[in-house]
Write a protein that holds these residues in place. Structure first.
Motif, mmCIF file in Angstrom:
data_model
loop_
_atom_site.group_PDB
_atom_site.id
_atom_site.type_symbol
_atom_site.label_atom_id
_atom_site.label_comp_id
_atom_site.label_asym_id
_atom_site.label_seq_id
_atom_site.Cartn_x
_atom_site.Cartn_y
_atom_site.Cartn_z
ATOM 1 N N ASP A 1 -0.463 -1.146 -4.147
ATOM 2 C CA ASP A 1 -1.038 -1.259 -2.815
ATOM 3 C C ASP A 1 -2.230 -0.328 -2.672
ATOM 4 O OD1 ASP A 1 -1.175 -2.203 -0.170
ATOM 5 O OD2 ASP A 1 -0.141 -0.422 0.560
ATOM 6 N N HIS B 1 6.236 1.920 3.574
ATOM 7 C CA HIS B 1 6.548 0.656 2.923
ATOM 8 C C HIS B 1 8.045 0.483 2.768
ATOM 9 C CE1 HIS B 1 2.914 -1.358 2.071
ATOM 10 N NE2 HIS B 1 2.374 -0.392 1.358
ATOM 11 N N THR C 1 2.021 -7.362 3.156
ATOM 12 C CA THR C 1 3.328 -6.832 2.776
ATOM 13 C C THR C 1 4.359 -7.946 2.605
ATOM 14 O OG1 THR C 1 2.732 -4.978 4.195
ATOM 15 C CG2 THR C 1 4.947 -4.974 3.303
HETATM 16 MG MG MG Z 1 -0.756 -2.834 3.858
#
Ligand code: MG
Ligand code: ADP
Length: 678
Positions: free
Chosen positions: A386, A320, A290
């Motif tokens: 992702d 996120h 991330t």
């Molecule tokens: Mg991740």
């Protein structure tokens, strides 16, 4: 007869059999030829009857007598006697009453089968018999075994394939002549003939090499062509702002690992070019992808361009957004961020859209719906994906149409991709690997358990719940099927909630629920509304539940190592010690494969092992695409893969025109549409 003729044009194929052939994917003659044997049995050696020993044998002899009768419980037995110069032996068929009439007494036969003692009878049981000829199909040769279904036996398939032999022999060449010469490959027609009717092992190997080479050649050619095409597209150059990068790194509560730093640098170099980046960052769960993604985004935001981050689920998108908000806040950039998901109210959405349009917001986080949405993306500089493998040419083109240029694309995945696989299936991607984990992580304690150790297991779990932790229990199926003795989430949920954990709250999650329902249950688990969550592998992807400390995998023997590794990455994501219990379906000794995961925490090593034993499908449970499955080549055959890959590059370097190779072109075009798994 032509390759596209229906199988019904073959002798002996009526409606019934045509249907059966269709059920295994064989509709026309060409598909029959492509229906390759699963394995072979060697009946090529002819043994004198006097020297026959128990086991698979072939004899050549005359059938002297044959008679059939019904025995107890309606069983039909045919018995015959075969004779050669050295002696005689018995042939026995069970429940094949038509045999007597089909045997021609006094004629010379090849007879192949298992010589053994059964029900007090010593003889060859259920043998294949065939009049002696120079091209036996079912006997006296290396005999192919095909994938069979009820009523569709190998013997019959062999007979059909034998009928197509003239067509097999005239199969056209598909690869360039120079390539065949250079690589010492056998002609395509010979390869197919050898696979269906091998004369010896060497022939089989040459045939496999030829077709395996072509298979890998096609895939790598497709991905190289995709890569070239992408490189010819224009994207915006994103300059590197050293001051900003330093400022960001300085305020992080930790030091970047070397692999993180290297990856960020590769991304910065990519994005400075006017060709679109297409990079995959491959790092184990918890390796810190991330931060890397955010560092990429920083430079784009700084240019007042847009970044879109796509997550596979809404919940993940929300997580996120929270994490990234925290990361950007110290730089005063958090207000550049907006979550944009389907569950926003129309009014909120409208506000978000307007702020995106005005340039107020540059960092948009959402699910895949993002790119379908009416978001104004004309300033889109970077797309981050992702844990999402299905982002290919199509989606990219869509974005290009919106933005007027190609965005840079950064994909993140925790699925470890072995090198051989990366070179073939992922050839068009540049890959950064984050192998190093942030320091100070407690490794997860992994234990194999036999099913009778459940009482102890449940006592351990209870203790964890008492300590305030939460537990995942993963089962391979949703409902009891009867056919397979596998644990299902439904049965497990009932059992745990009614019997072992009556006083605990047990949740249930599986793929048949709508994504809203799934999201809601995960959200509730996150809010500690459940102590235990019984789930299928739907939880494999990304969600962070720091309070969960135990992962139980039922029927562990059914899962790939890489998959178990992913599952166990769901726990131990905080300072609580994580545990992973792998419960076996029965109490037999666990395989070496499963033992490996007890001791190894290296996702790449485990993935390599999986690849060797179970093939790519095991690693890419979620990503299986029939057309990408290698049918002949083995990914463990590094030499073949390297040669095919080099040949594909040479094909391009020579300026070869694919159009000239009709068959090859057809396959490569299909593959180009689907190899974009990034
Ligand atoms: Mg991740
Ligand atoms: P993943 O690669 O699975 O997406 P994350 O990016 O979610 O991993 O990172 C997992 C955790 O590790 C986060 O809490 C993050 O803040 C932390 N982290 C990331 N990089 C480092 C580092 N270099 N040192 C220590 N902790 C780190």
């Amino acid at each position: 007869m032509r390759l596209d003729s229906s199988v019904s044009t073959l002798k002996g194929v009526g409606d019934e059999l045509a249907k059966k052939l269709l059920s295994v994917g064989v509709n026309c003659v060409g598909e029959l030829i492509e229906y390759l044997p699963r394995k072979y049995e060697d009946y090529s050696q002819i043994t004198a009857i006097s020297r026959v020993r128990p086991g698979p044998v072939t004899i050549q002899g005359v059938i002297k007598q044959a008679a059939g009768r019904y025995a107890r419980r309606g069983m039909h037995i045919t018995e015959a006697v075969a004779m050669d110069d050295t002696g005689s032996l018995k042939l026995i068929w069970f429940n094949q009453p038509y045999r007597v009439a089909s045997l021609k007494l006094g004629q010379n036969y090849y007879i192949s089968g298992d010589f053994q003692l059964r029900r007090q009878r010593l003889g060859i049981l259920n043998p294949s018999v065939e009049l002696v000829s120079d091209f036996p199909v079912n006997t006296a040769r290396i005999v192919p075994i095909y994938r069979e279904t009820k009523g569709l036996k190998s013997a019959f398939i062999r007979k059909l394939v034998r009928e197509t032999l003239p067509l097999i022999r005239s199969l056209p060449e598909t690869l360039p002549v120079w390539l065949i010469k250079q690589e010492g490959l056998i002609p395509r027609a010979d390869a197919y003939e050898s696979l269906h009717f091998p004369e010896n092992d060497a022939q089989l190997q040459n045939a496999r090499r030829r077709l395996g080479f072509e298979e890998v050649f096609r895939i790598t050619l497709a991905s190289l062509m995709n890569k070239l095409e992408l490189a010819s597209e224009k994207s915006l150059s994103i300059p590197f702002d050293e001051k900003l990068a330093k400022e960001f790194v300085k305020q992080l509560p930790f030091k970047l690992t070397n692999d993180q730093r290297k990856t960020v640098w590769q991304i910065y170099l990519d994005m400075q070019k006017t060709q679109p980046m297409n990079r995959l960052t491959n790092g184990d769960v918890g390796s810190g992808k991330t931060v890397v993604a955010v560092m990429a985004a920083l430079m784009v935001i700084k240019q007042n361009l847009q970044v879109a981050l796509m997550a596979p689920t809404e919940l993940l998108a929300r997580q996120h957004a929270e994490t990234i908000h925290e990361l950007l806040d110290p730089l005063g950039m958090a207000d550049k961020l907006s979550l944009l998901t389907g569950s926003l109210k129309p009014k909120q959405k409208k506000v978000a859209h307007e702020r995106i349009k005005s340039g107020d917001i540059n960092f948009i986080i959402g699910t895949h719906a993002l790119i379908q949405d009416k978001v104004d993306m004309h300033r889109l500089g970077l797309v981050i994906i992702d844990e999402q493998h299905r982002f290919g040419v199509e989606q990219r083109k869509k974005l290009q149409a919106k933005a007027g240029h190609m965005p840079h694309v950064l994909s993140l995945t925790a699925t470890p991709i072995p090198r051989s696989l990366a070179l073939t299936l992922y050839g068009e991607l540049d890959i950064s690997i984050i192998a190093e984990k942030p320091p100070g992580r407690l490794p997860i304690i992994t234990k194999l358990c036999s099913p009778n150790s459940r009482p102890q297991l449940y006592a351990d779990i209870n203790q964890q719940i008492k300590n305030g932790r939460q537990v995942f229990v993963v089962c391979p199926t949703i409902s009891e099927s009867g056919a397979l003795p596998l644990q299902s989430v439904e049965a497990m949920h009932a059992q745990l909630s009614r019997k072992y954990f009556k006083d605990r709250k047990v949740g249930l999650l599986h793929g048949k629920l709508s994504s809203d329902q799934k999201d809601k249950i995960m959200q509730q688990f996150l809010a500690k509304k459940y102590d235990i969550l019984v789930a299928t592998t739907v939880i494999e992807v990304g969600v962070n539940v720091p309070n969960a400390s135990v992962m139980v995998v039922e029927n562990a023997e059914r899962f790939g190592l890489a998959q178990i590794h992913q599952l166990r990455g769901r726990v131990g994501r905080s300072n609580h010690q994580g545990y992973c219990y792998l419960v076996m379906g029965d109490s037999s000794a666990p395989s070496r494969r499963l033992r490996a995961i007890e001791t190894s925490d290296d996702g790449f090593k485990l993935a390599e092992m999986d690849l060797e034993v179970r093939g790519p499908g095991a690693i890419y449970g979620t990503l299986q695409h029939g057309a990408l499955d290698l049918r002949i080549a083995k990914l463990s055959d590094i030499k073949l893969i390297a040669a095919a890959r080099q040949a594909a590059q040479e094909f391009i370097d020579r300026g070869e025109d694919l159009i000239q190779y009709q068959e090859l072109n057809k396959h490569v075009m299909q593959l180009r549409a689907i190899t974009n798994l990034n």
